[in-house]
Design a protein around this motif. Sequence first.
Motif, PDB file in Angstrom:
ATOM      1  N   ALA A 198       0.828  -1.205   0.000  1.00  0.00           N
ATOM      2  CA  ALA A 198       0.000   0.000   0.000  1.00  0.00           C
ATOM      3  C   ALA A 198       0.863   1.257   0.000  1.00  0.00           C
ATOM      4  O   ALA A 198       0.462   2.286   0.539  1.00  0.00           O
ATOM      5  CB  ALA A 198      -0.925  -0.017   1.215  1.00  0.00           C
ATOM      6  N   SER A 251      -4.650   2.891  -2.164  1.00  0.00           N
ATOM      7  CA  SER A 251      -4.936   2.257  -0.875  1.00  0.00           C
ATOM      8  C   SER A 251      -6.147   2.877  -0.193  1.00  0.00           C
ATOM      9  O   SER A 251      -6.875   2.205   0.525  1.00  0.00           O
ATOM     10  CB  SER A 251      -3.720   2.352   0.045  1.00  0.00           C
ATOM     11  OG  SER A 251      -3.310   3.695   0.185  1.00  0.00           O
ATOM     12  N   ALA A 253      -7.312  -1.020   0.322  1.00  0.00           N
ATOM     13  CA  ALA A 253      -6.394  -1.741   1.207  1.00  0.00           C
ATOM     14  C   ALA A 253      -7.153  -2.522   2.267  1.00  0.00           C
ATOM     15  O   ALA A 253      -6.736  -3.622   2.658  1.00  0.00           O
ATOM     16  CB  ALA A 253      -5.406  -0.780   1.863  1.00  0.00           C
ATOM     17  N   LEU A 271      -0.332  -3.584   6.632  1.00  0.00           N
ATOM     18  CA  LEU A 271      -0.194  -2.691   5.485  1.00  0.00           C
ATOM     19  C   LEU A 271       1.266  -2.259   5.382  1.00  0.00           C
ATOM     20  O   LEU A 271       1.832  -1.732   6.343  1.00  0.00           O
ATOM     21  CB  LEU A 271      -1.082  -1.464   5.632  1.00  0.00           C
ATOM     22  CG  LEU A 271      -2.578  -1.690   5.831  1.00  0.00           C
ATOM     23  CD1 LEU A 271      -3.313  -0.344   5.867  1.00  0.00           C
ATOM     24  CD2 LEU A 271      -3.161  -2.587   4.774  1.00  0.00           C
ATOM     25  N   CYS A 315      -2.583  -3.680  -2.890  1.00  0.00           N
ATOM     26  CA  CYS A 315      -3.838  -3.172  -2.332  1.00  0.00           C
ATOM     27  C   CYS A 315      -4.925  -3.018  -3.388  1.00  0.00           C
ATOM     28  O   CYS A 315      -6.091  -2.881  -3.046  1.00  0.00           O
ATOM     29  CB  CYS A 315      -3.614  -1.845  -1.615  1.00  0.00           C
ATOM     30  SG  CYS A 315      -3.210  -0.463  -2.698  1.00  0.00           S
TER      31      CYS A 315
END
Length: 144
Positions: free
Chosen positions: A9, A21, A31, A47, A94
């Motif tokens: 992301a 994202s 995301a 992430l 993402c």
Amino acid sequence: MVKTLFVLAGGASSRFGSPKSRYELDGKPLASWVAASAQEAGLKPVLLVRDPGLADLGWPILKESDSERFYPLRAMAEALSTLSDGESALFCPCDMPFVRVESFQAIAKESAPCVAWDGVRLHPLFCQLSTAQAGELGAWVQRE
């Protein structure tokens, strides 16, 4: 055994025009779609970001080290370095909000390294890698 899925992301989204994202699909950031599917598959989603502000999405984050530009392999090598020796993790961009739980489970069962193939093309950033590949990824980054 794979326990973690890193959601990529941190890209600049220069062609997309805004951070992918955070782009909302049915009221949920892209995301978060991937992270929620990973969690449903029994994985811990993290992430992998350049912007620590993405923590406001409610998922754990790992901030990529600062560099002139985003390079997914650098971020992936850094993520692998946070794992214990011999561990593997999954990586998924993402911008794959419709990835199925079964896809995460199938890749997690394979021996690392492993990449996704949808029957038409490879998806090299949707993959499983082990800590053994961290050095190889770092070497590729140094060549750039």
